[in-house]
Write a protein that holds these residues in place. Sequence first.
Motif, short mmCIF file in Angstrom:
data_model
loop_
_atom_site.label_atom_id
_atom_site.label_comp_id
_atom_site.label_asym_id
_atom_site.label_seq_id
_atom_site.Cartn_x
_atom_site.Cartn_y
_atom_site.Cartn_z
N VAL A 1 0.86 -1.18 0.00
CA VAL A 1 0.00 0.00 0.00
C VAL A 1 0.89 1.23 0.00
O VAL A 1 1.86 1.32 0.78
N LEU A 2 0.60 2.17 -0.88
CA LEU A 2 1.38 3.39 -1.00
C LEU A 2 0.77 4.45 -0.09
O LEU A 2 -0.43 4.68 -0.10
N ASP A 3 1.61 5.07 0.69
CA ASP A 3 1.17 6.10 1.64
C ASP A 3 1.04 7.42 0.89
O ASP A 3 2.04 8.08 0.60
N VAL A 4 -0.21 7.78 0.56
CA VAL A 4 -0.47 9.02 -0.17
C VAL A 4 -1.32 9.93 0.72
O VAL A 4 -2.39 9.52 1.17
N PRO A 5 -0.87 11.14 0.98
CA PRO A 5 -1.70 12.05 1.77
C PRO A 5 -2.97 12.42 1.00
O PRO A 5 -3.05 12.24 -0.22
N VAL A 6 -3.95 12.93 1.70
CA VAL A 6 -5.19 13.35 1.05
C VAL A 6 -4.88 14.46 0.06
O VAL A 6 -4.23 15.46 0.38
#
Length: 945
Positions: free
Chosen positions: A600-605
């Motif tokens: 899972v890639l940690d992408v901010p909102v």
Amino acid sequence: MSYVEDPGPGHGSLPPRAAFTSDAPSLSLDGTWRFRLSPSVAAAPPDVFEDGFDDSAWDELPVPSMWQLHGHGEPAYTNVHYPFPVDPPHVPSDNPTGDHRLRFDLPGGWPAGSAVLRFDGIDSCGRIWLNGTELGVTKGSRLPSEFEVGPLLRPRGNVLVVRVHQWSAGSYLEDQDMWWLSGIFRSVTLLARPSGGIGDYWVRADYDHTTGLGTIRVETGPDVVLDVPALGVTAHPAGEPLELPVEPWSAESPRLYDGTLSTVAERVPVRIGFRTVTIEDGQLKVNGRRLLLRGVNRHEHDPRSGRVVSRALALEDVLLMKRHNVNAVRTSHYPPAPEFLELCDAYGLWVVDECDLETHGFGPLGWDRNPSGEPMWAEAYLDRMRRTVERDKNRPSVILWSLGNESHTGENLARMAEWTRRRDPTRPVHYEGDHDCSYVDVHSRMYATHAEVDAIGRREDDNERRRELPFVLCEYAHAMGNGPGSLLEYRELFERYPNYQGGFVWEWIDHGLAADGHFAYGGDFGEPIHDGNFVIDGLVFPDRTPSPGLLEYAKIIEPVRISADPDGVRVANHYDFLSTEHLTFSWVLEDEGIPVAQGVLDVPVVHSGQSVSVPLPSLPTTSGESWLTVSASLTAATSWAPAGHVVGWGQLPVSPPRVRPVRPARGPVFHTAGRLVLGPGEFDPATGVLTALGGLEVRGPRLDVWRATTDNDRGSSPGPAEASQWREAGLHRMQHRVIEVDADGDELVVRTRVAPPAQAFGLFADYTWTAFDDGLRLRVEVTPDDYPGTLPRLGVTMAVPAELGTAEWFGGGPGEAYADSCQAARIGRFSSSVDGLQTPYVYPQENGNRAAVRWARFTTPDGAGVHITGEPEFAFTARRWDTAALEAARHTDDLVPGPLVHLTLDTAQHGLGTASCGPGVLPRYRLVAQKTAFTLEFRRVAVAN
């Protein structure tokens, strides 16, 4: 003048009102009716309306239905031309006339007093009697008509008679691009109307994006109260404005508030969506935000019942649209069944609601006597617009009213616009045919070229009014057959200019009618004039299977765009309103198409209109060509898709292909038993053509430049169609002349000239074969010999035994792709049966091309076969019929599998374009004949252990 030829809108019906249900008693009259078709009005029984009329010998017919699809007459398809003499308002005396009769009883407890008989759609003209009394005449096929029948009803033995004429004066206003079909095709309902009930209502629910407040006011009768439990509204006088904090409605977040309008006599359920439509700064906005319409044009169509479309099928359309990132619908070219708009409210789609109007058949006549400018049609025009607006005024999904389609221009259209703007100032008015934009609020075009669209964006227009308005392509990218091409370039233009609002692809569905083994189109029913398969022009096939064109469109308009970035992965949010908070970003790393890691890639909102770059995840080392695929998917289920549904994806190259070692040539060429043998290959000594590979019989490969032409190749864009130029050049019947077969040494060199008969130009093709280990390498060098034009394709064709019916490949997939339609293809490892590689276009044509292929393998069930490698890439198709058979076929069941699998191995193909109705292939995607070389390797694959 008879009522059939009266240009007016009919008579006897009640004033139009909103479509709604209530707790008042109602009775559906859908079901089995008695039916008789007469060849003309004169031949129809004159006493059909009498109670005692004997219809016992008549046929039975379901209502709703189109009678031609139940064995009464035949369907007919024309796009522009009227299928009858243009002599307005007159129609032929040979006018098929269908009499419908129904006997029905009232349910127990049916109240005395007012009752309304509602017809939601009769094509094209209906004359109606109840219990021997004429109620009136209705025209405007896709619009409702209601009649007061309370005093005529009796508890038992009611006789309802509807005489429907295939042609009427109204037919001149209904020349939409679709099948000519007739009948009572939408529901018939009897509605009790209680004294003191709610005759009509209009919920005005505006939203102020600066304050977050909604304002609601209901236009309705006296003594009506409003309840909206979720907003704490109880017994509020409906006509008094109410301001309160609300969540707004949008196509991305379709928040509806359930409520009721009620009097002491009746309760009406309402679904309220708060939103405000404006035009500001030359932009169409909803709730203060500019819209980008990623739309489709939708006709109502069922392959078995025609324009009788069930709610379940309408829901299937909406779900398919939402799942393929479509956010808008133009209801071409008439209001749909009201249930469809209710679904658009509930699931979220912007709607351009179009009036039931088109007079296109006057165009070929220079628009002489076109009804749009003739006073005798004025009331019919206004009547159709009134019925559209009044029926659908409560639908928050409707953001634009459209006056109709392809009816040129004239005072009647201007009056429609004036009335609409006066009646409903909350929605702008659209009509493409007002080229000067003198009475519309939106500048609209259809099938403008990319260059034209770019010029409009740069405001290179001498019409000041047009320059100031939002711009919409109400039709573009004609989705007929294999295509459309160059959707990406349109999207880039839409995003480049702030006054662009996007557009609507033509169209949603192929209008094929179910036949024995295939889908039928124009001409299949013996029509004296017809427009062939021009009715087969949708993004989904008649059975609603998504076409490759829809998959391409979905990729191009995806609301979240993922791409490579110097800092890692770039995530751009192209939603109009939503952030990415509802999405999960996952990744998978594939080594030559085989997954080796995921996470899972940690992408901010990311908020609407914004983008962010995030670093790559920690990735393991791979041994071959590897790609990282990042997908944005729904974290939780929505009303239209399950959790995990992918709304956008992107691929990033991680490591290049491994360097393949140089393999020494394995010669020489042997002459033996009338054959040439080089490594595992056997060749014909006279032609130099490969005949066997490791004992596997093959035919070819040899140069081929022809493809089965597509609808777009045969298209109607300005200038001669590509296909006609190719045929005139003779590219479909090329002949091969062997100049030399040089079989001395370690190479087999075959020099040829490939040219059409009766022409002086051609192509030189040199084949150089070398052997290595267990395989053969082929280098093909092509040199034009004075050939002046474009080529359909450039590659080689070969054939292998039919037993090699399984394909596996590493490259672009899983579906077909072409030069200007390849965004939906990703790099991976895929497999399919040869049969599964075919795209079943209703009208057979070039299809199934897999692009950017590194290697492909064609095998028998036990794993034996042939392995083909590109240096570095190629494209392939694999079929159980040759190109000539595909070109000759007119329906899918014309294609009969043969004893071979025919392979095309290409270095390039001409693009697709959208010239079936629109621009041709952009210059960058045109395959111009020039000196070219490409290399392929062939290996025999042994039986798998």
